[in-house]
Design an enzyme around this catalytic site. Structure first.
Site, PDB file in Angstrom:
ATOM      1  N   ASP A  53     -80.600   7.150   9.327  1.00 19.69           N
ATOM      2  CA  ASP A  53     -81.633   7.526   8.358  1.00 19.69           C
ATOM      3  C   ASP A  53     -81.056   7.609   6.949  1.00 19.69           C
ATOM      4  OD1 ASP A  53     -83.624   9.772  10.455  1.00 19.69           O
ATOM      5  OD2 ASP A  53     -83.496   7.583  10.277  1.00 19.69           O
ATOM      6  N   LEU A 101     -47.454  14.846 -23.912  1.00 21.89           N
ATOM      7  CA  LEU A 101     -46.234  14.568 -24.672  1.00 21.89           C
ATOM      8  C   LEU A 101     -46.583  14.008 -26.038  1.00 21.89           C
ATOM      9  CD1 LEU A 101     -44.272  12.727 -21.845  1.00 21.89           C
ATOM     10  CD2 LEU A 101     -43.672  14.938 -22.833  1.00 21.89           C
ATOM     11  N   GLU A 133     -36.262   8.327 -18.830  1.00 16.15           N
ATOM     12  CA  GLU A 133     -36.858   7.813 -17.590  1.00 16.15           C
ATOM     13  C   GLU A 133     -38.155   7.098 -17.916  1.00 16.15           C
ATOM     14  OE1 GLU A 133     -37.253  12.000 -16.764  1.00 16.15           O
ATOM     15  OE2 GLU A 133     -39.226  11.619 -15.866  1.00 16.15           O
ATOM     16  N   LYS A 135     -41.995   6.163 -18.254  1.00 14.59           N
ATOM     17  CA  LYS A 135     -43.251   6.917 -18.304  1.00 14.59           C
ATOM     18  C   LYS A 135     -44.237   6.164 -17.416  1.00 14.59           C
ATOM     19  CE  LYS A 135     -46.468   9.084 -21.487  1.00 14.59           C
ATOM     20  NZ  LYS A 135     -47.748   8.622 -20.995  1.00 14.59           N
ATOM     21  N   CYS A 439     -79.946   6.325 -41.890  1.00 13.44           N
ATOM     22  CA  CYS A 439     -80.982   7.136 -42.538  1.00 13.44           C
ATOM     23  C   CYS A 439     -81.284   6.671 -43.959  1.00 13.44           C
ATOM     24  CB  CYS A 439     -80.566   8.614 -42.563  1.00 13.44           C
ATOM     25  SG  CYS A 439     -79.251   8.988 -43.733  1.00 13.44           S
ATOM     26  N   CYS A 460     -79.608  13.162 -41.549  1.00 18.44           N
ATOM     27  CA  CYS A 460     -79.215  11.881 -40.962  1.00 18.44           C
ATOM     28  C   CYS A 460     -79.191  12.016 -39.438  1.00 18.44           C
ATOM     29  CB  CYS A 460     -77.847  11.442 -41.478  1.00 18.44           C
ATOM     30  SG  CYS A 460     -77.268   9.933 -40.677  1.00 18.44           S
TER      31      CYS A 460
HETATM   32  S1  IVH Z   1     -43.064  14.871 -18.482  1.00 17.97           S
HETATM   33  C1  IVH Z   1     -44.756  18.861 -20.680  1.00 17.97           C
HETATM   34  N1  IVH Z   1     -42.358  12.590 -17.463  1.00 17.97           N
HETATM   35  O1  IVH Z   1     -47.427  11.412 -19.373  1.00 17.97           O
HETATM   36  C2  IVH Z   1     -45.174  17.491 -20.286  1.00 17.97           C
HETATM   37  N2  IVH Z   1     -44.647  12.890 -18.023  1.00 17.97           N
HETATM   38  O2  IVH Z   1     -48.369  12.055 -22.118  1.00 17.97           O
HETATM   39  C3  IVH Z   1     -44.260  16.970 -19.247  1.00 17.97           C
HETATM   40  N3  IVH Z   1     -46.059  10.977 -17.492  1.00 17.97           N
HETATM   41  O3  IVH Z   1     -49.362  14.197 -18.628  1.00 17.97           O
HETATM   42  C4  IVH Z   1     -44.572  15.588 -18.865  1.00 17.97           C
HETATM   43  N4  IVH Z   1     -44.476   9.717 -16.634  1.00 17.97           N
HETATM   44  O4  IVH Z   1     -49.018  12.509 -16.785  1.00 17.97           O
HETATM   45  C5  IVH Z   1     -43.381  13.318 -17.941  1.00 17.97           C
HETATM   46  N5  IVH Z   1     -41.590  10.635 -16.501  1.00 17.97           N
HETATM   47  C6  IVH Z   1     -42.586  11.360 -16.987  1.00 17.97           C
HETATM   48  C7  IVH Z   1     -43.907  10.868 -17.036  1.00 17.97           C
HETATM   49  C8  IVH Z   1     -44.908  11.672 -17.576  1.00 17.97           C
HETATM   50  C9  IVH Z   1     -45.764   9.799 -16.927  1.00 17.97           C
HETATM   51  C10 IVH Z   1     -47.392  11.365 -17.967  1.00 17.97           C
HETATM   52  C11 IVH Z   1     -47.859  12.727 -17.523  1.00 17.97           C
HETATM   53  C12 IVH Z   1     -48.193  13.475 -18.764  1.00 17.97           C
HETATM   54  C13 IVH Z   1     -48.349  12.383 -19.756  1.00 17.97           C
HETATM   55  C14 IVH Z   1     -48.014  12.910 -21.127  1.00 17.97           C
END
Ligand code: IVH
Length: 715
Positions: A53, A101, A133, A135, A439, A460
């Site tokens: 259903d 960040l 590292e 991102k 407007c 506006c």
């Molecule tokens: S450290 C206090 N490490 O990027 C913040 N973030 O723009 C600590 N992200 O919200 C974040 N890789 O989702 C960290 N190796 C990494 C990351 C990483 C991706 C993302 C994370 C964060 C965003 C910040």
């Protein structure tokens, strides 16, 4: 809504013979019935109707929508995957905020970052150790373990409150359900992502089954984790890299690198490209190495994150309002593509700014289809910067041009360049309008301003609608069921209009005075109308910082709103100060500028808003409807400095002024530049002069640097 008999009769009618009115009525019933079945099944675990259903209801809905596409409802069952509705997750308050960040785009930005850290800590020329590292381009997740057991998984949400996705996280094989030998309480943070291979296979499966096609792996990962039905998540190949932590009952190590090693030993995947780099040269070398490997990693990354390795130094550096001082994301250069600029349109924003937008022939830029891009302002189109210097070698941009589109991360794509050899014959330079396209008021460009603005103010409609959209946005009032689409519809509604924020809070009363009730309107039913009124009622009590942000004052963003709220504490104090303030002089002006993060431009904008008659009247009408909550005083809990006004003078030897100020503020104090009767404490280093004398005259408590260090509890 019709009786049961009517409903049954309607349902019998072949779709081809339905009139538009009947179709509309039936779609409304179907939305309600499917929503009810979903609730019974998912939330109450007590299905009311059979699967067959249920499928029949959805099929009927799809058939009617296919015949009357214009009648498709915002809450249509066809928009919901597996019966899931987005608001289905419970909320989780993060005990330690999940921040974002700051970004670096150029090598020089990274050099500035390193230098500011050395300066803040007073390290002079000594090199600092960092981890570097990748991102990961996914979405962040916080995993809470108590006594070794995974008890909660939460998305970042707005940083303070996220969504509870525990059941879904348990289906991800990279996420351990149990940890051996971990601290009693540990919250592991990291990124959920999807590999390129899994993403391609998922989209192929989706295409076959007629499901949703995802634009990129990040969207696929987010869509998969945020499924109400964990069985769907289970079928989606998600992965997880751990890169940080929140609450901990015991430290994981004394450096970032040790702590990450420890997470790996506890069973988490950590990124193999994580390296310790000493000084700027090694950081940039490692960035280049990661950049070279980017294409062969098999998952999306959008930059490199550097973090100060020593956790003691991280603690000293602390946080700005939304980002840590000890880390930065070094983004990869943007992605580029060429396409046709079909036309230039002007959008009017909430502050009246006329923003030119390029409508493009859709083109894929770094995996995302782009059909709009910003052109910034009229000078940018003409090939000049705000000082009148040439950009793009002076080339202007015209409708019909072949243009280069540039996209960096989440930033709005922009038109970066134009290929003159492909310019169409007869193309004319673009003439920027001098009246508001919405407007008709004059659009004025003030001396020194790059932007032309509509002078229509409250009259506006575009400005008013944009202001309302901002008002209900997520970081502002965030009213469930009243999003951008709905406020726009209400703005143009003659019977039940919302023309300014205060009108939202009188909506229910006005509706009950009306003969034509909201619940009888297109797209609204009894339930949705009741829900809306309840959601509005719920937001009458609003935190001060949300209210300040919601006002949409130029230059006052989310973090500035928080700074203002913390500084003034209550709406009454804020309002009184802004009413009494004059631009450029007086104690209220000085006090406003003393807020770290508030500059003259922002201060002027806030004061001017409070002194504009119409604007002010509209704010007053709004506030009368609300119960504005006081801001929490920072560090109010057991801090000897909470609420105190502190002045520093002379030389500090154990920490820099910047650090001392940040520490004082983190403990709830206000730092001022001069001694007055309001000063509670003077911290005087060697060489203190007139301020120390004035403090003595006024009887203000004075301590030296050692006293200060003892007070803030730092060894
Ligand atoms: S450290 C206090 N490490 O990027 C913040 N973030 O723009 C600590 N992200 O919200 C974040 N890789 O989702 C960290 N190796 C990494 C990351 C990483 C991706 C993302 C994370 C964060 C965003 C910040």
């Amino acid at each position: 809504m019709g009786s049961l008999m009517d409903r049954a009769a309607l349902r019998e009618k072949p779709v081809e013979t339905l009139t538009e009115d009947e179709a509309r009525q039936e779609l409304e019933q179907l939305a309600e019935e499917v929503a009810r079945a979903n609730r019974a099944y998912h939330t109450e675990d007590q299905p009311e109707i059979s699967d067959a259903d249920y499928d029949a209801l959805r099929l009927r809905n799809t058939e009617i929508e296919a015949r009357f596409p214009g009648l498709k409802r915002a809450d249509s069952p066809s928009e919901q995957v597996g019966g899931a509705v987005a608001e289905g997750f419970s909320k989780v308050e993060h005990r330690v905020r999940m921040l974002s960040l700051a970004n670096a785009f150029e090598d020089a930005d990274v050099e500035d970052f390193d230098e500011s850290i050395r300066k803040y800590l007073g390290l002079g020329g000594c090199a600092v150790s960092y981890t570097a590292e990748p991102k990961i381009d996914g979405l962040s997740l916080a995993l809470r373990y108590e006594n070794g057991n995974l008890i909660q998984a939460a998305t970042r949400g707005d940083g303070s409150v996220g969504e509870n996705v525990t059941t879904n996280a348990r289906t991800v094989s990279d996420i351990p359900q149990r940890l051996e030998g971990a601290p009693g309480i540990i919250e592991v943070r990291g990124e959920v992502y999807m590999s390129h291979e899994d993403f391609a296979a998922l989209n192929a499966r989706q295409a076959e089954s007629g499901g949703k096609i995802f634009a990129n792996p990040r969207n696929a990962a987010a869509g998969s984790l945020r499924q109400l039905d964990a069985n769907i998540t289970r079928q989606r190949p998600l992965k997880f890299f751990a890169y940080g932590w929140g609450e901990l009952s015991d430290p994981l190590g004394s450096t970032q690198a040790d702590a990450i090693d420890r997470l790996r030993m506890l069973g988490f995947q950590t990124n193999p490209l994580t390296e310790i780099c000493v000084g700027i040269g090694e950081m940039l070398d490692h960035y280049r190495l990661i950049e070279r490997q980017r294409a062969t990693l098999g998952y999306d990354i959008d930059g490199v994150v550097y973090k100060v390795n020593d956790l003691g130094l991280q603690a000293r550096l602390g946080f700005r309002s939304t980002t840590p001082r000890w880390a930065i994301a070094h983004k990869f250069p943007a992605e580029l593509a060429w396409t046709r600029l079909e036309r230039i349109e002007i959008q009017v924003g909430r502050t009246g700014a006329l923003s030119p937008v390029a409508r493009l022939t859709p083109v894929t830029v770094g995996g995302v289809v782009v059909s709009n891009a910003t052109l910034h302002n009229e000078d940018y189109i003409a090939g000049r910067d705000s000082k009148g210097n040439e950009i793009r070698g002076g080339k202007d941009i015209r409708e019909g041009d072949w243009v280069q589109v540039y996209r960096a991360g989440d930033v709005i794509p922009k038109v970066a360049d134009v290929d003159l050899s492909k310019r169409l014959e007869g193309a004319k330079p673009y003439v920027f309008p001098t009246t508001c396209p919405e407007c008709g008021s004059d659009a004025i460009r003030e001396e020194g301003d790059a932007v032309r603005r509509c002078s229509g103010g409250i009259i506006c409609p575009a400005q008013a609608v944009e202001k309302l959209k901002h008002f209900v946005s997520r970081a502002a009032f965030d009213i469930e069921g009243l999003g951008a689409k709905q406020v726009e519809a209400f703005y143009f509604d003659d019977q039940l209009p919302i023309r300014e924020p205060a009108d939202i809070f009188t909506l229910a009363t006005r509706d009950s005075d009306n003969l034509s009730k909201l619940k009888n309107r297109d797209g609204w039913g009894e339930k949705s109308a009741t829900n809306l009124f309840a959601a509005i009622e719920e937001k009458r009590a609003i935190p001060l910082h949300r209210l300040i942000f919601a006002l949409g004052i130029r230059h006052v963003g989310e973090s500035a709103s928080k700074l203002l709220a913390t500084h003034y504490g209550s709406w009454e104090a804020f309002e009184a100060a802004m009413t009494g303030a004059s631009v450029g002089e007086g104690p209220e002006w000085e006090d406003l500028l003393s807020v770290d993060g508030v500059g003259a431009v922002m201060a002027e904008s806030v004061i001017t808003t409070f002194h504009q008659e119409a604007e002010r009247a509209s704010i007053d009408r709004l506030v009368r409807e609300l119960d504005v909550q006081q801001a929490e005083q920072r560090g109010a809990v057991d801090s000897p400095l909470a609420g105190k006004t502190v002045v520093f003078t002379g030389t500090l030897e154990k920490m820099t002024r910047a650090e001392a100020k940040a520490r004082a503020e983190a403990l709830g104090a206000k730092v001022s530049g001069s001694v007055s009767a309001k000063t509670d404490l003077l911290v005087a280093g060697p060489g203190a002069g007139s301020k120390a004398k004035k403090a003595a005259d006024l009887g203000v408590e004075t301590i030296d640097e050692d006293g200060w260090i003892a007070l803030i509890g730092q060894e």
